[in-house]
Design a protein around this motif. Structure first.
Motif, PDB file in Angstrom:
ATOM      1  N   ILE A 190       1.121   3.926  -3.020  1.00  0.00           N
ATOM      2  CA  ILE A 190       0.669   5.824  -3.020  1.00  0.00           C
ATOM      3  C   ILE A 190       2.341   5.970  -3.182  1.00  0.00           C
ATOM      4  O   ILE A 190       2.667   6.989  -4.189  1.00  0.00           O
ATOM      5  CB  ILE A 190       0.929   5.699  -1.190  1.00  0.00           C
ATOM      6  CG1 ILE A 190      -0.491   5.312  -0.410  1.00  0.00           C
ATOM      7  CG2 ILE A 190       0.960   7.309  -1.492  1.00  0.00           C
ATOM      8  CD1 ILE A 190      -0.571   5.236   0.659  1.00  0.00           C
ATOM      9  N   THR A 249       2.287   5.790  -7.329  1.00  0.00           N
ATOM     10  CA  THR A 249       1.517   6.287  -7.763  1.00  0.00           C
ATOM     11  C   THR A 249       1.869   8.242  -7.992  1.00  0.00           C
ATOM     12  O   THR A 249       1.302   8.888  -9.303  1.00  0.00           O
ATOM     13  CB  THR A 249       0.189   6.418  -7.426  1.00  0.00           C
ATOM     14  OG1 THR A 249      -0.420   5.134  -7.487  1.00  0.00           O
ATOM     15  CG2 THR A 249      -0.896   7.130  -8.281  1.00  0.00           C
ATOM     16  N   SER A 250       2.078   8.346  -6.840  1.00  0.00           N
ATOM     17  CA  SER A 250       2.663  10.067  -7.284  1.00  0.00           C
ATOM     18  C   SER A 250       4.157   9.628  -7.594  1.00  0.00           C
ATOM     19  O   SER A 250       3.804  11.322  -8.539  1.00  0.00           O
ATOM     20  CB  SER A 250       2.741  10.681  -5.979  1.00  0.00           C
ATOM     21  OG  SER A 250       1.823  10.169  -4.819  1.00  0.00           O
ATOM     22  N   THR A 284       0.672  -0.990   0.473  1.00  0.00           N
ATOM     23  CA  THR A 284       0.077   0.048   0.262  1.00  0.00           C
ATOM     24  C   THR A 284       0.520   1.485   0.418  1.00  0.00           C
ATOM     25  O   THR A 284       0.691   2.905  -0.529  1.00  0.00           O
ATOM     26  CB  THR A 284      -1.064   0.363   1.183  1.00  0.00           C
ATOM     27  OG1 THR A 284      -1.958  -1.244   1.321  1.00  0.00           O
ATOM     28  CG2 THR A 284      -2.090   1.200   1.027  1.00  0.00           C
TER      29      THR A 284
END
Length: 554
Positions: A254, A257-258, A250
């Protein structure tokens, strides 16, 4: 679920989930140590170590560092036939100078990772003694977390001409991650052993069995309760391991994706890749703070020291001697030996698949850094699915024991190199199109997520009590030691053929060899052997401690 253990009426400290009265376990080695029950906060702190460090392994090592090292290698490469002529972006058969020799630019990244895992193995062995004995396990976890985070941050300075600096910082970061993983994994069996549900089952078993040494008293009931306790330990270990993997993926999702948004907005420049790696380092440092605040030290048994003896030398010497004896004692633990043999093969092949696929996509399919970052996101999303699915629902639905579940995961993983091998037979399928990488990323994510969860929890069951860090160091040595072979062989094949596709044959054969090994492991027998081994080792260590004390007195 988290019911408190009754407090001793004579205790002076107030009752709270973080200061519970120690309860004597069946292992006297732990009876005088921190045996307070595992709290919610401690589990959250333990999960935070994975949340902090996993983006480095998944995003940095899995995607951005191979891209960075490959690009830096290509920018410093020369013609294979004429080393005085620099290569351009369109040239083929280029080589990069490395320590007096010349290697393929893709091989430069693979050789760097091979070196890092070799040094990682040396490091985790040397520190395992301090992690098992005394109050150093948590301190080492935090120290290497800081070192790894800083090395990732400093990679922002790895400009084109500083490709050696990039390799050195990559090695430091990967070594640090390996050390953090060993210390963090070594907490898992300790947290499980002191989990409220396990402790409650232990107390119930003892209350119904007043003569534990007399096998004739309550022979069936006692065995049933022991089996239920072992089953509950296995369930909790698998659940916590699955949660840890899910938290790690997870976090990596994050960060990744950023990173994709940032890299895509800058046209996949090398600077954007370095900045994302720096962000990974900052993330690592930031989310290590909850681990520092919430996880107890959980010290191991005291290591005997003579007056004036150098502590560092003593701990390092003890670690290597212990690993040597542990490796010999593995022969007494049949299922541990079989597991480590299978893990040696599986870890090598699965780790190499990731690096090979990324380099293949970049060099053969010419995919951009942003597109490959999306590949990483797909792997992480399906990695969470695999971690939670296999650990929580796989055994319930498929009714397979852990060893057979691992064998199934290996078979799924083997589909990836098998698909790549199809590319030699046809041009329509077999990794000739970028979209195929996205599909295989989902398959790889499910398999590696399940592998990370089920393999770690299964090994935790087989670890003798009191030997967590030592056995997980052996686990890491098996893991990282094998990972030297895969990238090195892959780099050698690429150097000789200048076609990275040939490495799929090597990876497919490796995975096929691992399936029968895991299938034939007997987990129940392994648990019994671990308990017997733990008792024997405890008695031998107590005798050795008494002898050392007698010599000091004399």
């Amino acid at each position: 679920m988290y019911s408190e253990i009754p407090q001793d009426p004579n205790q002076t400290e107030p009752s709270s989930p973080l200061s519970l009265q120690p309860v004597t376990t069946s292992f006297s080695t732990y009876s005088n140590l921190d045996t307070r029950q595992t709290s919610r906060k401690e589990i959250l702190g333990w999960l935070s170590f994975s949340f902090a460090a996993e983006p480095f392994a998944v995003a940095a090592v899995g995607i951005y560092l191979p891209l960075l090292l490959d690009q830096l290698g290509r920018e410093n490469s020369v013609q294979q036939n004429d080393h005085s002529v620099k290569c351009t972006s369109t040239d083929t058969n280029c080589v990069v100078p490395v320590l007096g020799t010349y290697v393929d630019p893709a091989s430069f990244a693979l050789y760097t990772f091979s070196t890092s895992v070799f040094l990682q193995a040396i490091t985790v062995i040397s520190m395992s003694g301090a992690a098992d004995r005394g109050n150093f396990r948590k301190k080492l976890l935090l120290a290497f977390s800081c070192l790894g985070g800083l090395s990732a941050i400093l990679l922002v300075f790895a400009v084109s001409s500083a490709y050696y600096l990039a390799a050195i910082l990559t090695i430091i970061g990967n070594v640090s991650f390996g050390a953090v993983a060993v210390c963090g994994n070594a907490f898992l069996p300790v947290l499980v052993r002191n989990h409220p549900d396990v402790r409650a089952n232990e107390n119930n078993r003892e209350s119904y069995d007043p003569e534990p040494d007399s096998f004739e008293s309550f022979p069936i009931t006692t065995l049933d309760r022991a089996d239920r306790l072992a089953a509950r330990q296995s369930e909790i270990s698998t659940e916590l391991s699955g949660l840890g993997v899910a938290c790690g993926y997870t976090a990596a999702f994050i960060v990744q994706t950023s990173g994709v948004v940032f890299v895509a907005s800058t046209n996949s420049s090398l600077l954007s890749v370095r900045l994302v790696i720096m962000a990974v380092g900052i993330w690592w440092l930031l989310f290590t703070i909850p681990t520092a605040l919430l996880v107890r030290s959980r010290p191991g048994p005291r290591l005997h020291m003579r007056d004036g003896e150098n502590k560092v030398v003593r701990y390092v010497t003890y670690a290597w001697k212990t690993l040597y004896h542990t490796a010999k004692d593995v022969r007494k633990l049949k299922d541990v030996g079989m597991y480590l043999a299978g893990w040696f093969i599986l870890s090598d092949s699965s780790t190499t698949i990731n690096a090979t696929a990324i380099l293949f996509a970049k060099t053969e399919l010419h995919m951009s850094a942003a597109a490959l970052a999306v590949v990483g996101i797909i792997m992480m999303v399906f990695g969470v699915v695999g971690a939670v699915g296999f650990s929580r629902y796989g055994t319930q639905i498929l009714k397979l024991p852990p060893n057979q579940m691992i064998a199934l995961i290996v078979a799924v993983t083997a589909l990836i190199p098998a698909y790549g091998m199809l590319g030699f037979m046809t041009n329509s399928v077999g990794l000739h199109h970028p979209w195929e990488i996205f599909v295989l990323a989902a398959v790889y994510g499910v398999s590696v997520g399940g592998m990370s969860s089920v393999c770690r929890s299964t090994f935790a069951i087989l670890v003798p009590p009191g030997k967590e860090s030592t056995f997980f160091a052996l686990y890491a040595v098996t893991d990282k030691g094998s990972s030297i072979i895969g990238p090195t062989v892959t780099a050698f094949i690429t150097d000789k053929t200048h076609n990275i596709r040939y490495t799929f044959y090597f990876l497919f054969i490796l995975l096929l060899c691992a399936i029968p090994i895991f299938y034939n492991i007997d987990v129940d027998r392994g648990k019994r052997e671990a308990l017997t081994f733990g008792h024997q080792e405890e008695e031998e260590e107590e005798e050795e401690e008494e002898e050392c004390q007698e010599r000091d007195v004399l």
